[in-house]
Design an enzyme around this catalytic site. Structure first.
Site, PDB file in Angstrom:
ATOM      1  N   HIS A 153       0.672  -1.324  -0.041  1.00 23.88           N
ATOM      2  CA  HIS A 153       0.149  -0.137  -0.225  1.00 23.88           C
ATOM      3  C   HIS A 153       1.013   1.375  -0.104  1.00 23.88           C
ATOM      4  O   HIS A 153       2.176   1.187   0.367  1.00 23.88           O
ATOM      5  CB  HIS A 153      -0.700   0.080   1.334  1.00 23.88           C
ATOM      6  CG  HIS A 153      -1.986  -0.729   1.022  1.00 23.88           C
ATOM      7  ND1 HIS A 153      -2.222  -2.180   1.507  1.00 23.88           N
ATOM      8  CD2 HIS A 153      -3.449  -0.343   0.831  1.00 23.88           C
ATOM      9  CE1 HIS A 153      -3.450  -2.703   1.277  1.00 23.88           C
ATOM     10  NE2 HIS A 153      -4.110  -1.784   0.886  1.00 23.88           N
ATOM     11  N   LYS A 157      -0.523   4.976   4.393  1.00 25.07           N
ATOM     12  CA  LYS A 157      -1.214   3.970   5.170  1.00 25.07           C
ATOM     13  C   LYS A 157      -1.031   3.781   6.710  1.00 25.07           C
ATOM     14  O   LYS A 157       0.216   3.384   6.915  1.00 25.07           O
ATOM     15  CB  LYS A 157      -1.487   2.779   4.494  1.00 25.07           C
ATOM     16  CG  LYS A 157      -2.380   1.680   5.209  1.00 25.07           C
ATOM     17  CD  LYS A 157      -2.684   0.360   4.274  1.00 25.07           C
ATOM     18  CE  LYS A 157      -3.787  -0.437   4.966  1.00 25.07           C
ATOM     19  NZ  LYS A 157      -5.075   0.078   5.343  1.00 25.07           N
TER      20      LYS A 157
HETATM   21  P1  NAD Z   1      -7.108   9.392   4.775  1.00 20.27           P
HETATM   22  O1  NAD Z   1      -6.083   9.852   5.812  1.00 20.27           O
HETATM   23  O2  NAD Z   1      -6.843  10.279   3.433  1.00 20.27           O
HETATM   24  O3  NAD Z   1      -8.650   9.971   5.329  1.00 20.27           O
HETATM   25  C1  NAD Z   1      -8.803   9.896   6.562  1.00 20.27           C
HETATM   26  C2  NAD Z   1     -10.031  10.948   7.146  1.00 20.27           C
HETATM   27  O4  NAD Z   1     -10.599  10.626   8.046  1.00 20.27           O
HETATM   28  C3  NAD Z   1      -9.842  12.347   6.778  1.00 20.27           C
HETATM   29  O5  NAD Z   1     -10.715  13.078   6.091  1.00 20.27           O
HETATM   30  C4  NAD Z   1      -9.665  12.835   8.416  1.00 20.27           C
HETATM   31  O6  NAD Z   1      -9.854  14.074   8.420  1.00 20.27           O
HETATM   32  C5  NAD Z   1     -10.981  11.760   8.824  1.00 20.27           C
HETATM   33  N1  NAD Z   1     -10.617  11.595  10.247  1.00 20.27           N
HETATM   34  C6  NAD Z   1      -9.587  11.055  10.938  1.00 20.27           C
HETATM   35  N2  NAD Z   1      -9.701  11.054  12.127  1.00 20.27           N
HETATM   36  C7  NAD Z   1     -10.819  11.783  12.656  1.00 20.27           C
HETATM   37  C8  NAD Z   1     -11.565  11.941  13.720  1.00 20.27           C
HETATM   38  N3  NAD Z   1     -11.109  11.521  14.723  1.00 20.27           N
HETATM   39  N4  NAD Z   1     -12.700  12.297  13.500  1.00 20.27           N
HETATM   40  C9  NAD Z   1     -13.300  12.691  12.359  1.00 20.27           C
HETATM   41  N5  NAD Z   1     -12.808  12.363  11.365  1.00 20.27           N
HETATM   42  C10 NAD Z   1     -11.639  11.915  11.237  1.00 20.27           C
HETATM   43  O7  NAD Z   1      -7.293   8.019   4.802  1.00 20.27           O
HETATM   44  P2  NAD Z   1      -7.868   7.076   3.372  1.00 20.27           P
HETATM   45  O8  NAD Z   1      -6.842   6.685   2.632  1.00 20.27           O
HETATM   46  O9  NAD Z   1      -8.924   8.036   3.095  1.00 20.27           O
HETATM   47  O10 NAD Z   1      -8.661   5.869   4.237  1.00 20.27           O
HETATM   48  C11 NAD Z   1      -9.523   5.859   5.198  1.00 20.27           C
HETATM   49  C12 NAD Z   1      -9.895   4.574   5.812  1.00 20.27           C
HETATM   50  O11 NAD Z   1     -10.240   3.860   4.996  1.00 20.27           O
HETATM   51  C13 NAD Z   1      -8.545   3.854   6.341  1.00 20.27           C
HETATM   52  O12 NAD Z   1      -8.729   3.058   7.554  1.00 20.27           O
HETATM   53  C14 NAD Z   1      -8.389   2.936   5.337  1.00 20.27           C
HETATM   54  O13 NAD Z   1      -7.490   1.725   5.746  1.00 20.27           O
HETATM   55  C15 NAD Z   1      -9.449   2.432   4.808  1.00 20.27           C
HETATM   56  N6  NAD Z   1     -10.004   2.001   3.424  1.00 20.27           N
HETATM   57  C16 NAD Z   1     -10.751   0.910   3.147  1.00 20.27           C
HETATM   58  C17 NAD Z   1     -10.958   0.567   1.974  1.00 20.27           C
HETATM   59  C18 NAD Z   1     -12.142  -0.510   1.744  1.00 20.27           C
HETATM   60  O14 NAD Z   1     -12.504  -1.096   0.966  1.00 20.27           O
HETATM   61  N7  NAD Z   1     -12.719  -0.893   3.080  1.00 20.27           N
HETATM   62  C19 NAD Z   1     -10.495   0.955   1.006  1.00 20.27           C
HETATM   63  C20 NAD Z   1      -9.474   2.178   0.941  1.00 20.27           C
HETATM   64  C21 NAD Z   1      -9.410   2.508   2.474  1.00 20.27           C
END
Ligand code: NAD
Length: 265
Positions: A153, A157
């Site tokens: 990744h 991440k």
């Molecule tokens: P990112 O860091 O780009 O975004 C995270 C978001 O969460 C940001 O908008 C941030 O402001 C918000 N956030 C963080 N802490 C917070 C809090 N305490 N209160 C409110 N908002 C908060 O991360 P990303 O790459 O978008 O990934 C987000 C999550 O999704 C991760 O856990 C990742 O592993 C997961 N993910 C899952 C899949 C899937 O298919 N299930 C695919 C990609 C990513």
């Protein structure tokens, strides 16, 4: 019927992809966009901030459950837990894509799912969900082969191994009747000794902008089988999450995953 979908973490990598997926889906309306409490982005237009063009949808920093039919959350475990409790109080369904939960948080999610329908999946892509079935089949046929899960990744991440890697390992372990907690090995270093037969190894690679690569390796004496999935765009996860949101509208309370949504179980 048009479904009112709200997003949290709109400014994140997945949040941006979700804005696009909801906007492009004809039976969805992006009805609210939330950012974390006190965010400097509060009040700004969700479309402009995510590069999608003006949507006349100011972002809010406090969850208003009256604004949506279903909430999609790809954030961080501590944020997801708080949003989930609000959805339970308002009896609103939720799609959860966040990964990296502790065992205690997962128990909390199971309790919440007794009151509202939740789709929780470490990977919302159709391809990975097909792969889960292929891995189970391979594990049943390739007996006495060593099983290793390798994932890569992007550099940003924060959890490892990925939730998808763990789910793939779980699919192999379940097919063999093994307990993943007993047979998983997360990385190896030093004088490890020979590899025991009943083991599933996990290896993690982090770097650059890799969206998500997963390989399950079955290594026998004289041959190897590798089942690989490579995601090249986050849109595939976002579209899967929107599909899950529509599916949830017709479900009773319970904890579901993408296998249920796609009818693969
Ligand atoms: P990112 O860091 O780009 O975004 C995270 C978001 O969460 C940001 O908008 C941030 O402001 C918000 N956030 C963080 N802490 C917070 C809090 N305490 N209160 C409110 N908002 C908060 O991360 P990303 O790459 O978008 O990934 C987000 C999550 O999704 C991760 O856990 C990742 O592993 C997961 N993910 C899952 C899949 C899937 O298919 N299930 C695919 C990609 C990513």
């Amino acid at each position: 019927m048009t479904q009112k979908i709200a997003l949290v973490g709109v400014n994140g990598r997945m949040g941006r992809a979700l804005v696009q997926a909801v906007q492009e889906d004809k039976s969805s309306l992006l009805s609210a966009a939330f950012v974390r409490q006190g965010s400097a982005l509060t009040g700004l237009d969700a479309g402009e901030v995510t590069g999608f063009g003006r949507l006349d949808l100011p972002m809010q920093d406090s969850l208003d459950t009256s604004l949506f039919d279903v909430l999609i959350d790809f954030t961080r475990p501590e944020a997801t837990m708080a949003y989930m409790n609000a959805c339970v109080s308002a009896k609103k369904p939720m799609v959860i894509g966040t990964t990296g939960f502790s065992a205690a948080e997962l128990t909390e999610m199971q309790a919440a799912a007794q009151q509202i329908p939740i789709v929780f999946a470490p990977n919302f892509s159709v391809g990975v969900n097909l792969l889960l079935g292929l891995v189970a089949k391979a594990a049943q046929v390739l007996t006495d082969y060593d099983i290793e899960v390798i994932e890569a990744h992007h550099r940003y991440k924060v959890d490892a191994p990925s939730g998808t890697a763990l789910r793939l390992g779980q699919a192999a372990a379940d097919a063999l009747g093994w307990d993943l907690n007993q047979c998983a090995v997360y990385g190896r270093e030093g004088i490890t000794g020979e590899r025991p037969a009943q083991q599933i190894g996990f290896a993690t690679v982090r770097g650059g902008d890799v969206v998500g690569d997963h390989t399950v390796l079955f290594a026998g004496l004289g041959e190897r089988v590798e089942l690989t999935h490579k995601a090249s765009s986050r849109l595939t996860f976002a579209q899967g999450a929107v599909r899950a949101a529509h599916w949830l509208a017709h479900q009773p309370a319970g904890l579901y995953d993408m296998q249920d949504v796609l009818g693969l179980r």
